[in-house]
Scaffold this motif. Structure first.
Motif: not given
Length: 167
Positions: A107-117, A130-148
């Motif tokens: 889980w990558v938290q996006i809501h209430l976070r800042k970029t490096g700049d 590319g989404i409209d302003d009335y949409f909000r983003v809490v987070g992103i789920l990264a998915l993949g085959v575990p490396d270990d």
């Protein structure tokens, strides 16, 4: 639930369509306040877009550059005022499903976070996908085959001092 871990390193392999479908169905089955279902799930497969998303916050999003796919959970605020809770529940349902079918996720938290700049991470993600302003983003789920090999938690890891019975 013991098996659920945050996986941040992935093999250069794709996850199957069937596994992705199972994860997305889990998100769609997640409960929401008043059953309003404000969440939409944006599946990102494009490596350049994943790379851009990996820079959407100062730290903690780097694994997006190497994951197979990511799911950006966006919520329509015109449908529900409980978009934070609804998005969070959907994210954890998908996170748990991924673990149960041997897909690494984080889980990558996006809501209430800042970029490096210092830019607002949510605004950066909204611009990338590319989404409209009335949409909000809490987070992103990264998915993949575990490396270990990912070792599950044990019941010994539970801190029972956090449980309080009121009389």
């Amino acid at each position: 639930m013991l098996k659920r871990r945050s996986v941040r390193k992935y093999k250069d392999e794709d996850i199957t369509k069937d596994k992705l479908d199972s994860i997305l169905k889990a998100g769609l089955l997640a409960p929401t306040s008043r059953n309003r279902k404000p969440c939409n799930f944006l599946v990102v497969e494009n490596k350049q877009t994943l790379e851009r998303l990996s820079k959407s916050k100062k730290t903690g999003a780097e694994m997006l550059a190497s994951c197979s796919k990511a799911i950006v959970v966006v919520a329509n605020t015109m449908i529900s005022d409980t978009w934070i809770e609804d998005s969070s529940i959907a994210l954890i349902y998908m996170h748990l499903m991924a673990s149960s079918i041997d897909v690494g996720s984080c889980w990558v938290q996006i809501h209430l976070r800042k970029t490096g700049d210092g830019k607002d991470s949510e605004e950066v993600v909204k611009e990338i996908v590319g989404i409209d302003d009335y949409f909000r983003v809490v987070g992103i789920l990264a998915l993949g085959v575990p490396d270990d090999e990912v070792k599950p938690h044990t019941l010994d890891d539970i801190d029972k001092s956090k449980i309080h019975f009121l009389v």
